[in-house]
Design an enzyme around this catalytic site. Structure first.
Site, short mmCIF file in Angstrom:
data_model
loop_
_atom_site.label_atom_id
_atom_site.label_comp_id
_atom_site.label_asym_id
_atom_site.label_seq_id
_atom_site.Cartn_x
_atom_site.Cartn_y
_atom_site.Cartn_z
N PRO A 1 54.64 99.31 -39.89
CA PRO A 1 54.48 100.60 -39.22
C PRO A 1 55.74 101.45 -39.18
O PRO A 1 55.75 102.52 -38.59
CB PRO A 1 54.05 100.20 -37.81
N ASP B 1 50.13 101.87 -53.74
CA ASP B 1 50.31 100.45 -54.02
C ASP B 1 51.66 100.27 -54.70
O ASP B 1 51.89 100.83 -55.78
CB ASP B 1 49.17 99.97 -54.92
N CYS C 1 57.13 86.59 -42.85
CA CYS C 1 57.06 85.92 -41.54
C CYS C 1 56.25 84.64 -41.71
O CYS C 1 55.42 84.30 -40.88
CB CYS C 1 56.51 86.83 -40.45
#
Length: 181
Positions: free
Chosen positions: A17, A62, A134
């Protein structure tokens, strides 16, 4: 870790974000391109930058299809915080344990390799690419970078670290790569 010099041309390839984009812009004056495949998430990048009074070129595209968005000007630095299993954040998002399947890891690893291979040609010689997940799974992390190093000869791994989840932090992996030619 990417530490781009002021005035550098930087790509945040999976930017939504926008927190890392904002952090980069707060640390130096940069010519920054923030890219994300999802139009709704790209709106969040724009809103966050506007709220913070920061400026970047925000593109919905993309990152593996550079011919559709790249202006052929190479980047000094690229941040690739790639889509992953999220296994390192299971402490905060316990539903990951029930939502993820073994096949997801292979799918993510394939997507991550495609992203790395697509972004590498966009980097200037001497430029740096920071790869991050992550995840705690080797297929998405060290094994991914090992395979990348086999596929590409003009690359040096400057730094690599795997953090495992603990009370004070999530699981995280990063590798800092430099293009030598």
């Amino acid at each position: 870790m990417l530490d781009p010099a002021p005035g550098s041309r930087v790509l945040d390839a999976c930017a939504a974000p926008g927190g890392k984009t904002a952090h980069l812009l707060e640390s130096a004056t940069l010519d920054l391109v923030a890219l994300d495949i999802d139009a709704e998430r790209t709106k969040r990048i724009q809103a966050n930058l506007q709220r913070l009074g920061l400026t970047a070129t925000v593109i919905t595209a993309d990152c593996t299809a550079a011919a559709r968005w790249w202006d052929n000007r190479p980047f000094d630095a690229i941040l690739a915080d790639v889509p992953c299993s999220g296994s390192g954040v299971v402490r905060r998002h316990p539903d990951i344990k029930t939502l993820r399947r073994e096949s997801d890891i292979r799918r993510f690893a394939h997507q991550q390799a495609a992203i790395l291979d697509a972004l590498w040609p966009l980097l200037k010689p001497g430029g740096k690419l920071l790869y991050a997940t992550c995840s705690v799974f080797p297929e998405e992390n060290a094994a991914q970078i090992d395979a990348f190093l086999v596929r590409h000869s003009a690359v040096e791994c400057l730094l690599e670290e795997q953090l495992l989840p603990q009370d004070e932090n999530d699981g995280f992996y990063y590798a800092l790569l430099r293009k030598t030619v």
